[in-house]
Design an enzyme around this catalytic site. Sequence first.
Site, PDB file in Angstrom:
ATOM      1  N   GLY A 199       0.804  -1.214   0.000  1.00  0.00           N
ATOM      2  CA  GLY A 199       0.000   0.000   0.000  1.00  0.00           C
ATOM      3  C   GLY A 199       0.835   1.261   0.000  1.00  0.00           C
ATOM      4  NE  ARG A 200       3.320   4.953  -3.957  1.00  0.00           N
ATOM      5  CZ  ARG A 200       4.378   4.640  -4.697  1.00  0.00           C
ATOM      6  NH1 ARG A 200       4.409   3.489  -5.366  1.00  0.00           N
ATOM      7  NH2 ARG A 200       5.419   5.437  -4.756  1.00  0.00           N
ATOM      8  CG  LEU A 201       1.200   2.231   4.175  1.00  0.00           C
ATOM      9  CD1 LEU A 201       0.330   1.554   5.218  1.00  0.00           C
ATOM     10  CD2 LEU A 201       1.194   3.745   4.360  1.00  0.00           C
ATOM     11  CG  HIS A 202       7.382   2.784   0.263  1.00  0.00           C
ATOM     12  ND1 HIS A 202       6.952   1.640  -0.374  1.00  0.00           N
ATOM     13  CD2 HIS A 202       7.002   3.826  -0.536  1.00  0.00           C
ATOM     14  CE1 HIS A 202       6.363   1.962  -1.519  1.00  0.00           C
ATOM     15  NE2 HIS A 202       6.377   3.281  -1.632  1.00  0.00           N
TER      16      HIS A 202
END
Length: 198
Positions: free
Chosen positions: A176-179
């Site tokens: 979820g692009r929660l890098h």
Amino acid sequence: MPLPPSAAPDPIARFLDALARAAAASPHDATAAALATADARGAPSVRMVLVKSADARGFPFFTNRESRKARDLAANPRAALCFHWPALEEQVRVEGAVTPLPDAEADAYFRGRPRESRVGAWASRQSAPLGDRAELEAAVREVEARFPGEEIPRPPFWGGYLVAPERIEFWRSGPGRLHHRTVYVRRGDGWEVGALQP
């Protein structure tokens, strides 16, 4: 900043571990990094270079010292590097001051290059205007005639630079692009470590 869970205290050791994993996953691309410089007016420029190692001093790279990047560094001796390893879904970003490397280190690196790369270093006036390809091919033939054997000395206009890191960021892809981002900031002889929002 609080130390993120399982973050290594030494960013150079962490980088070398990531580089080894990247080389195992994709050996042809692992040492390629984007090098960003800026000229005296602050106008940025970026290109790919090879950074084959790192140590406690920093990140070395080698180039023609009459190139655009070298002119930028003479006017504004700071740079940023970005390694991107898609196979690992990881990046490493490095920012810091840049200084020339000693000639002995440049000599050692140059000796390890393939012969055609050593010929090319002599033949190319890197970043200078080129009339046509035949001009460059003629320069290559001239260098090959001048140095017919395997021994080709380092050109006096070719050398190394060291990016002494003041900030190193490790980035790993997250769902979820929660890098996952960990930043190391130089504080005296040590590093302050913390996490960043993705």
